[in-house]
Motif scaffolding. Structure first.
Motif, PDB file in Angstrom:
ATOM      1  N   LYS A   3       5.781  -8.505  -3.511  1.00  0.00           N
ATOM      2  CA  LYS A   3       6.071  -9.854  -3.999  1.00  0.00           C
ATOM      3  C   LYS A   3       4.951 -10.785  -3.534  1.00  0.00           C
ATOM      4  CE  LYS A   3      10.541  -8.772  -4.951  1.00  0.00           C
ATOM      5  NZ  LYS A   3      10.448  -7.744  -5.937  1.00  0.00           N
ATOM      6  N   ASP A   4       4.970 -12.035  -4.056  1.00  0.00           N
ATOM      7  CA  ASP A   4       3.949 -13.006  -3.645  1.00  0.00           C
ATOM      8  C   ASP A   4       4.500 -14.430  -3.621  1.00  0.00           C
ATOM      9  OD1 ASP A   4       4.162 -13.370  -6.374  1.00  0.00           O
ATOM     10  OD2 ASP A   4       2.063 -12.979  -6.801  1.00  0.00           O
ATOM     11  N   ALA A  45       0.381  -3.944 -11.063  1.00  0.00           N
ATOM     12  CA  ALA A  45       0.854  -2.641 -10.601  1.00  0.00           C
ATOM     13  C   ALA A  45       1.562  -2.768  -9.251  1.00  0.00           C
ATOM     14  CB  ALA A  45      -0.318  -1.662 -10.509  1.00  0.00           C
ATOM     15  N   LEU A  46       0.987  -3.571  -8.360  1.00  0.00           N
ATOM     16  CA  LEU A  46       1.600  -3.766  -7.042  1.00  0.00           C
ATOM     17  C   LEU A  46       2.962  -4.444  -7.151  1.00  0.00           C
ATOM     18  CD1 LEU A  46      -1.642  -4.704  -5.105  1.00  0.00           C
ATOM     19  CD2 LEU A  46      -0.192  -2.696  -4.655  1.00  0.00           C
ATOM     20  N   HIS A  47       3.096  -5.398  -8.074  1.00  0.00           N
ATOM     21  CA  HIS A  47       4.419  -5.991  -8.314  1.00  0.00           C
ATOM     22  C   HIS A  47       5.423  -4.905  -8.683  1.00  0.00           C
ATOM     23  CE1 HIS A  47       4.334 -10.251  -7.777  1.00  0.00           C
ATOM     24  NE2 HIS A  47       3.363 -10.468  -8.658  1.00  0.00           N
ATOM     25  N   GLU A  93       4.171 -12.887   2.016  1.00  0.00           N
ATOM     26  CA  GLU A  93       4.121 -11.949   0.898  1.00  0.00           C
ATOM     27  C   GLU A  93       2.794 -12.071   0.156  1.00  0.00           C
ATOM     28  OE1 GLU A  93       8.870 -11.754  -0.338  1.00  0.00           O
ATOM     29  OE2 GLU A  93       7.545 -13.200  -1.320  1.00  0.00           O
ATOM     30  N   ASP A  94       2.347 -13.307  -0.054  1.00  0.00           N
ATOM     31  CA  ASP A  94       1.095 -13.536  -0.763  1.00  0.00           C
ATOM     32  C   ASP A  94      -0.086 -12.972   0.025  1.00  0.00           C
ATOM     33  OD1 ASP A  94      -0.269 -14.808  -3.081  1.00  0.00           O
ATOM     34  OD2 ASP A  94      -1.223 -16.003  -1.492  1.00  0.00           O
ATOM     35  N   LYS A 112      -4.201  -8.741   0.449  1.00  0.00           N
ATOM     36  CA  LYS A 112      -4.771  -7.653   1.242  1.00  0.00           C
ATOM     37  C   LYS A 112      -4.729  -6.346   0.451  1.00  0.00           C
ATOM     38  CE  LYS A 112      -4.124  -5.161   5.543  1.00  0.00           C
ATOM     39  NZ  LYS A 112      -3.174  -4.755   6.551  1.00  0.00           N
ATOM     40  N   LYS A 113      -3.606  -6.058  -0.201  1.00  0.00           N
ATOM     41  CA  LYS A 113      -3.465  -4.836  -0.998  1.00  0.00           C
ATOM     42  C   LYS A 113      -4.414  -4.860  -2.209  1.00  0.00           C
ATOM     43  CE  LYS A 113      -0.759  -1.910  -0.191  1.00  0.00           C
ATOM     44  NZ  LYS A 113      -0.907  -0.690   0.635  1.00  0.00           N
ATOM     45  N   GLU A 114      -4.525  -6.016  -2.872  1.00  0.00           N
ATOM     46  CA  GLU A 114      -5.459  -6.138  -4.002  1.00  0.00           C
ATOM     47  C   GLU A 114      -6.878  -5.807  -3.545  1.00  0.00           C
ATOM     48  OE1 GLU A 114      -3.140  -9.869  -6.134  1.00  0.00           O
ATOM     49  OE2 GLU A 114      -5.129 -10.169  -5.294  1.00  0.00           O
TER      50      GLU A 114
END
Length: 143
Positions: free
Chosen positions: A117-118, A110-112, A123-124, A129-131
């Motif tokens: 991005k990662d 969903a975040l993608h 970015e990763d 952090k968001k996860e």
């Protein structure tokens, strides 16, 4: 706005689908991304490897492949393929419950689609952090 979960050649016991759908809608809203349609497909390593090879020219196993299917960058119409084999293996590797790892990957996709991005180290780190942020919101804590 439709969110679907489909098992392809495997069975994933995804609990509280109604709660998860509502949470995902809130995640998209929180990130300022519109949501029209989202389809999660849970599959095997072998099936996702074929998708990875065919569409991304990557001959490697992965836990997730995300596709934006729509034309409007502000409104998501996406498909997210998740290898349940990989989720189980990663849960064991990182010593976390399978259900938590499954939701991490669900939120990751969903975040993608929300634009995260990662590929780079920075970015990763933001993606992780968001996860974690969304896992804590969803479960109340980690583990």
């Amino acid at each position: 706005m439709a969110i679907q979960f489909t098992d392809h050649e495997i069975k994933v016991n995804l609990k509280d689908k109604r709660k998860l759908k509502s949470f995902l809608k809130d995640l998209f809203a929180s990130e300022g991304q519109g949501l029209k349609e989202l389809h999660y497909i849970f599959c095997s390593d072998a099936y996702l490897l074929e998708i990875n090879k065919e569409f991304l020219q990557h001959d490697t196993y992965t836990d997730i492949v995300t596709f934006e299917m729509g034309e409007d960058p502000d409104v998501t119409e996406g498909e997210i393929y998740i290898s349940f084999d990989r989720v189980v293996e990663n849960a064991e590797k990182f010593n976390v419950p399978v259900n938590q790892e499954l939701h991490r990957v669900i939120f990751h996709g969903a975040l993608h689609l929300c634009g995260f991005k990662d590929k780079s180290k920075e970015e990763d780190a933001l993606m992780r952090k968001k996860e974690d942020e969304y896992l804590i919101k969803y479960f109340g804590s980690l583990n």
